[in-house]
Design a protein around this motif. Structure first.
Motif, mmCIF file in Angstrom:
data_model
loop_
_atom_site.group_PDB
_atom_site.id
_atom_site.type_symbol
_atom_site.label_atom_id
_atom_site.label_comp_id
_atom_site.label_asym_id
_atom_site.label_seq_id
_atom_site.Cartn_x
_atom_site.Cartn_y
_atom_site.Cartn_z
ATOM 1 N N THR A 142 0.850 -1.188 0.000
ATOM 2 C CA THR A 142 0.000 0.000 0.000
ATOM 3 C C THR A 142 0.886 1.238 0.000
ATOM 4 O OG1 THR A 142 -0.083 0.178 2.425
ATOM 5 C CG2 THR A 142 -1.732 -1.257 1.345
ATOM 6 N N PRO A 143 0.338 2.391 -0.394
ATOM 7 C CA PRO A 143 1.147 3.620 -0.436
ATOM 8 C C PRO A 143 1.681 4.063 0.914
ATOM 9 C CG PRO A 143 -0.819 3.856 -1.783
ATOM 10 C CD PRO A 143 -0.992 2.589 -0.999
ATOM 11 N N ASP A 144 1.127 3.517 2.022
ATOM 12 C CA ASP A 144 1.638 3.889 3.346
ATOM 13 C C ASP A 144 2.606 2.839 3.902
ATOM 14 O OD1 ASP A 144 -0.277 1.968 3.699
ATOM 15 O OD2 ASP A 144 -1.326 2.980 5.334
ATOM 16 N N ARG A 145 3.250 2.099 2.972
ATOM 17 C CA ARG A 145 4.321 1.165 3.296
ATOM 18 C C ARG A 145 3.846 0.008 4.174
ATOM 19 N NH1 ARG A 145 10.142 4.223 3.568
ATOM 20 N NH2 ARG A 145 9.778 5.645 1.831
ATOM 21 N N GLN A 146 2.708 -0.531 3.851
ATOM 22 C CA GLN A 146 2.182 -1.711 4.532
ATOM 23 C C GLN A 146 1.999 -2.840 3.519
ATOM 24 O OE1 GLN A 146 1.646 -1.760 7.958
ATOM 25 N NE2 GLN A 146 2.530 0.309 7.889
ATOM 26 N N GLN A 147 1.974 -4.071 4.009
ATOM 27 C CA GLN A 147 1.647 -5.183 3.131
ATOM 28 C C GLN A 147 0.208 -5.040 2.658
ATOM 29 O OE1 GLN A 147 2.454 -8.811 5.223
ATOM 30 N NE2 GLN A 147 4.663 -8.433 5.365
ATOM 31 N N GLY A 148 -0.020 -5.302 1.355
ATOM 32 C CA GLY A 148 -1.350 -5.143 0.778
ATOM 33 C C GLY A 148 -2.196 -6.403 0.899
ATOM 34 N N SER A 149 -3.431 -6.291 0.422
ATOM 35 C CA SER A 149 -4.383 -7.398 0.535
ATOM 36 C C SER A 149 -3.964 -8.616 -0.275
ATOM 37 C CB SER A 149 -5.774 -6.924 0.085
ATOM 38 O OG SER A 149 -5.737 -6.482 -1.275
ATOM 39 N N GLY A 150 -3.110 -8.424 -1.292
ATOM 40 C CA GLY A 150 -2.681 -9.534 -2.125
ATOM 41 C C GLY A 150 -1.442 -10.251 -1.609
ATOM 42 N N TRP A 151 -0.860 -9.734 -0.520
ATOM 43 C CA TRP A 151 0.370 -10.332 0.014
ATOM 44 C C TRP A 151 0.007 -11.448 0.991
ATOM 45 C CZ3 TRP A 151 5.387 -9.407 -1.344
ATOM 46 C CH2 TRP A 151 6.377 -9.985 -0.535
ATOM 47 N N SER A 152 0.594 -12.622 0.812
ATOM 48 C CA SER A 152 0.323 -13.762 1.687
ATOM 49 C C SER A 152 1.318 -13.811 2.838
ATOM 50 C CB SER A 152 0.403 -15.061 0.885
ATOM 51 O OG SER A 152 0.351 -16.187 1.746
ATOM 52 N N ARG A 153 0.816 -14.095 4.028
ATOM 53 C CA ARG A 153 1.705 -14.227 5.176
ATOM 54 C C ARG A 153 2.755 -15.310 4.967
ATOM 55 N NH1 ARG A 153 -2.279 -14.422 10.329
ATOM 56 N NH2 ARG A 153 -3.304 -12.459 9.845
ATOM 57 N N ASP A 154 2.389 -16.334 4.205
ATOM 58 C CA ASP A 154 3.309 -17.441 3.955
ATOM 59 C C ASP A 154 4.574 -16.999 3.217
ATOM 60 O OD1 ASP A 154 1.474 -19.116 5.146
ATOM 61 O OD2 ASP A 154 0.562 -19.731 3.249
ATOM 62 N N TRP A 155 4.524 -15.832 2.566
ATOM 63 C CA TRP A 155 5.677 -15.353 1.813
ATOM 64 C C TRP A 155 6.742 -14.739 2.722
ATOM 65 C CZ3 TRP A 155 2.533 -12.282 -2.406
ATOM 66 C CH2 TRP A 155 1.828 -13.206 -3.188
ATOM 67 N N GLY A 156 6.379 -14.419 3.952
ATOM 68 C CA GLY A 156 7.304 -13.724 4.831
ATOM 69 C C GLY A 156 7.123 -12.215 4.717
ATOM 70 N N ALA A 157 8.184 -11.464 4.956
ATOM 71 C CA ALA A 157 8.125 -10.001 4.919
ATOM 72 C C ALA A 157 8.540 -9.476 3.554
ATOM 73 C CB ALA A 157 9.041 -9.416 5.989
ATOM 74 N N VAL A 158 8.053 -8.289 3.209
ATOM 75 C CA VAL A 158 8.449 -7.641 1.957
ATOM 76 C C VAL A 158 9.962 -7.489 1.897
ATOM 77 C CG1 VAL A 158 8.347 -5.463 0.668
ATOM 78 C CG2 VAL A 158 6.246 -6.447 1.603
ATOM 79 N N ALA A 159 10.551 -7.183 3.044
ATOM 80 C CA ALA A 159 12.002 -6.987 3.100
ATOM 81 C C ALA A 159 12.779 -8.254 2.742
ATOM 82 C CB ALA A 159 12.412 -6.507 4.491
ATOM 83 N N ASP A 160 12.137 -9.417 2.862
ATOM 84 C CA ASP A 160 12.813 -10.675 2.529
ATOM 85 C C ASP A 160 13.122 -10.783 1.033
ATOM 86 O OD1 ASP A 160 12.647 -11.430 5.172
ATOM 87 O OD2 ASP A 160 10.833 -12.641 4.896
ATOM 88 N N PHE A 161 12.486 -9.935 0.226
ATOM 89 C CA PHE A 161 12.666 -9.988 -1.224
ATOM 90 C C PHE A 161 13.446 -8.782 -1.740
ATOM 91 C CE2 PHE A 161 8.971 -12.464 -0.116
ATOM 92 C CZ PHE A 161 9.148 -13.637 -0.847
ATOM 93 N N ALA A 162 14.199 -8.140 -0.845
ATOM 94 C CA ALA A 162 15.005 -6.974 -1.233
ATOM 95 C C ALA A 162 16.066 -7.382 -2.253
ATOM 96 C CB ALA A 162 15.670 -6.365 0.001
ATOM 97 N N ALA A 163 16.419 -6.444 -3.098
ATOM 98 C CA ALA A 163 17.472 -6.671 -4.100
ATOM 99 C C ALA A 163 18.164 -5.343 -4.366
ATOM 100 C CB ALA A 163 16.880 -7.228 -5.391
ATOM 101 N N GLY A 164 19.472 -5.383 -4.564
ATOM 102 C CA GLY A 164 20.218 -4.170 -4.842
ATOM 103 C C GLY A 164 20.184 -3.172 -3.706
ATOM 104 N N GLY A 165 20.027 -3.660 -2.469
ATOM 105 C CA GLY A 165 19.989 -2.775 -1.319
ATOM 106 C C GLY A 165 18.670 -2.086 -1.092
ATOM 107 N N ALA A 166 17.613 -2.507 -1.804
ATOM 108 C CA ALA A 166 16.306 -1.856 -1.658
ATOM 109 C C ALA A 166 15.197 -2.901 -1.687
ATOM 110 C CB ALA A 166 16.090 -0.840 -2.778
#
Length: 245
Positions: A142-166
């Protein structure tokens, strides 16, 4: 070894589609443009915004076909797909080529927050190769830096998929990141291009970004921003959203 959780889910979905009689083929490029275009006015056909879910329209506000098949690219039965893994995200064949000025367009995510922001890095992809456009279209954030409705808890955190330092929260405008335009910037007063489109249209339609380059809504077949200059100024000179102002 890290588990590609989203990729595993995507493979399951692909298998289901294949069993339904669909085959997706990865190739370079995009479908050819069917509408006649020129540097002087053909773009003016765009902009008849479709009613309904904004996830099923292009950045130019044109309705996507609910299902489509394109030789060499494969099939899509969810309106917006990314069979060639385009870094700018899912796209569709449009219902009205006169609206888009082409026979395809990139899908506009619901509540897209382009405007005065540009993704940084411009073509960032996460560790699984998913772009900012995919995060927006999939409602993964979401635009306020939260996991959205399409993100599954089973995937872990958004940060787990960081690449290139971001990660997406820092790189993508859709997710509350990216580079925002200096709010002290002022557009050239009253500027309109030769088609009568102003800076607000360039921003809302995703035609440009803050670095002065073409955005997701701009078709290269239209030519360059300079082709639509007025009073020796193009959008890159006149509009803050395009790096000018």
């Amino acid at each position: 070894m890290a588990v590609d959780r989203r990729r595993d889910a995507a493979l399951v979905a692909l298998l289901v589609s294949a069993l339904a009689g669909f085959v997706l083929v990865e190739v370079e490029g995009k479908p050819g443009q069917t509408a006649e275009r020129s540097a002087t006015g053909a773009r003016g056909l765009r902009g008849r915004r479709a009613a309904g879910d904004e996830a099923n329209i292009t950045w130019n506000g044109c309705a996507c076909k609910p299902r489509w098949d394109y030789e060499g690219f494969g099939s899509c039965n969810t309106s917006c797909c990314n069979p060639d893994n385009d870094t700018k995200g899912p796209w569709c064949l449009v219902a009205d080529t006169g609206c888009e000025g082409a026979d395809w367009g990139f899908c506009r995510p619901t509540n897209a927050t382009i405007g005065r922001c540009s993704d940084s890095p411009p073509h960032w992809q996460d560790s699984e190769g998913d772009s900012c456009g995919a995060y927006g279209a999939g409602h993964w954030c979401t635009p306020d830096r939260q996991q959205g409705s399409g993100w599954s808890r089973d995937w872990g955190a958004v940060a787990d998929f960081a690449a290139g330092g971001a990660d997406a929260f820092s790189a993508c405008c859709n997710c509350g990141g990216g580079n925002s335009i200096d709010h002290r910037c002022v557009d050239v007063a009253g500027w309109l291009d030769t088609d009568g489109d102003g800076c607000d249209v360039y921003g809302d339609s995703g035609w440009c970004n803050a670095t002065g380059h073409a955005g997701v809504g701009w078709h290269t077949e239209w030519g360059t921003f300079a082709n639509f200059s007025r009073d020796n100024k193009s959008a890159v000179d006149a509009c803050c959203v395009c790096g000018g102002g």
